[in-house]
Structures are given as C-alpha cells and as structure tokens.
Enzyme design. Structure first.
Site, PDB file in Angstrom:
ATOM      1  N   LYS A 106      -7.113   6.186  10.949  1.00 56.39           N
ATOM      2  CA  LYS A 106      -8.706   6.295  11.423  1.00 56.39           C
ATOM      3  C   LYS A 106      -8.454   6.177  13.110  1.00 56.39           C
ATOM      4  CE  LYS A 106     -10.017   3.450   7.417  1.00 56.39           C
ATOM      5  NZ  LYS A 106     -10.499   1.979   7.188  1.00 56.39           N
ATOM      6  N   GLY A 139       0.727  -1.302   0.056  1.00 60.15           N
ATOM      7  CA  GLY A 139       0.035   0.059   0.189  1.00 60.15           C
ATOM      8  C   GLY A 139       0.826   1.198   0.084  1.00 60.15           C
ATOM      9  N   ASP A 188       0.712   3.100   4.593  1.00 62.85           N
ATOM     10  CA  ASP A 188      -0.558   3.678   3.911  1.00 62.85           C
ATOM     11  C   ASP A 188      -1.601   4.088   4.769  1.00 62.85           C
ATOM     12  OD1 ASP A 188      -1.356   1.042   4.511  1.00 62.85           O
ATOM     13  OD2 ASP A 188      -1.878   0.907   2.531  1.00 62.85           O
ATOM     14  N   ASP A 191      -5.068   1.690  10.749  1.00 64.64           N
ATOM     15  CA  ASP A 191      -6.480   1.356  11.010  1.00 64.64           C
ATOM     16  C   ASP A 191      -6.753   0.911  12.627  1.00 64.64           C
ATOM     17  OD1 ASP A 191      -9.468   1.022  10.182  1.00 64.64           O
ATOM     18  OD2 ASP A 191      -8.815  -1.139   9.974  1.00 64.64           O
ATOM     19  N   PHE A 203     -14.012   2.747   4.513  1.00 64.22           N
ATOM     20  CA  PHE A 203     -12.868   2.126   3.604  1.00 64.22           C
ATOM     21  C   PHE A 203     -12.552   2.995   2.329  1.00 64.22           C
ATOM     22  CE2 PHE A 203     -11.346  -1.001   0.624  1.00 64.22           C
ATOM     23  CZ  PHE A 203     -10.358  -1.520   1.471  1.00 64.22           C
TER      24      PHE A 203
END
Ligand code: 5GP
Length: 178
Positions: free
Chosen positions: A134, A48, A103, A106, A155
């Site tokens: 996030k 990513g 990247d 989460d 997402f």
C-alpha cells in the site's frame, strides 16, 4: 460470494483467486530468473504469509529452502505502532541470500525492523517479496523488490490475511466497506 461479513464488518470481493494465482506466478518467474544458480532461503513472516508462501514455492524451480518467523504488530484495522521481536529464527543466515515472504507492506515499519534484525546476522543479501503493498501508507523507506499487487489504502482480508483472527481461509481478497 461478492460480499462477506466478519465480526459484523462487511467486506466486498476485490481480487479473485485467478488474479492472485497469475500474480503469484509472475513473482515466482522473477525470483526464478534472479536467483538462478543460487539457493535462497525464503523466510516467511507468519501468520499472514502462509498461503502466499505455499503457492509461491510451488512455482519456484530453483533450489530453495523455507523457514518461518513471527513478527506481528497489527491489531484490528489500524497499526498499533508496537513492533514485536522476530521469533523463531533458529538457523544461521550468515552468507545466505534471504527472501522475506510477507503478506502486505502497509506502513513498512514491520519490514524495516525485519531487515534491520536480519542485517545484524550477516546474510549475503536480503530482498522482500510481498503479496500486497500500500504505497500511500508507507512511512519509512522500504524496498519491496517483488510485489504481486499495489493496492490503495483499504483494509483487506482473505488469502491468509485476517480481520481480528478471522477471514484467512477465503481464497479471494475482500476490501472493507466503510
Ligand atoms: P506494517 O508494519 O507495514 O504497517 O504492517 C504490516 C502488517 O500489518 C502486515 O503483515 C499485516 O499483518 C498487517 N496489515 C497491514 N495492512 C493490512 C490489511 O489491509 N489487512 C490485513 N488483514 N492486515 C494488514
């Protein structure tokens, strides 16, 4: 293109390439300032990070090196909870200032594992630079020193990020439409 479709799922434009460019330059400025006189090793986490790592490096004016590892835990749009090992870290990182290039953070589990793994190899320092964070999803305490965007629990795809292998090639960021 304000909406796209990947594997039958719809996504809408949320962050433009110009906004990404500006945010990446800001991260580079902070790194240039903080690592002046040092020679950090940027350690990109594939797949990513590849666009972020490429663009970020172009704006670094300090001496720096780059290398890449793999450590993936994601399938589809939910975290599997299965953390795989760090693959491909061949060089010694003892005494080095490491900047992990990620990247998106989460749950934070991937970065927690990565920092733990690197820590056993005696680096001088380890910092995380992530394009996206996030915060609402964080399950473990992970310090992301440099982040370009803080985003809600959605997402996203594009600019290196995929949905089941596709979508990495889009220069802008798209949000999944429920
Ligand atoms: P974590 O371990 O922090 O839960 O997950 C980090 C990894 O999950 C990222 O490196 C990325 O591969 C994947 N991931 C998390 N959120 C998203 C997202 O919104 N879109 C995409 N494409 N991948 C994500």
């Amino acid at each position: 293109m304000s909406t796209i479709q990947i594997h039958g799922k719809k996504f809408k434009l949320s962050i433009t390439r110009e906004q990404i460019d500006e945010a990446v330059k800001n991260v580079a400025r902070e790194i240039n300032r903080d690592y002046k006189g040092k020679r950090p090793l940027l350690l990109g986490v594939l797949n990513g990070c590849f666009m972020f790592a490429t663009d970020l490096m172009k704006h670094l004016d300090i001496e720096c090196e780059v290398s890449f590892v793999k450590l993936s835990s994601y399938q589809g749009t939910t975290t599997t909870g299965t953390i795989r090992e760090v693959i491909g870290l061949a060089e010694s990182i003892a005494g080095r200032d490491i900047i992990i290039i990620e990247d998106i953070v989460d749950t934070g589990l991937t970065m927690q594992r990565m920092v733990e793994t690197l820590g056993t190899r005696e680096p001088a320092s380890v910092a995380i630079a992530s394009l996206f964070v996030k915060p609402a999803r964080l399950m473990v305490p992970v310090e992301v020193k440099y982040s370009a965007f803080t985003i809600p629990d959605r997402f996203i795809v594009g600019y290196g990020l995929d949905y089941n292998g596709l979508g990495r090639n889009f220069p802008d960021i798209y949000d999944a439409i429920e």
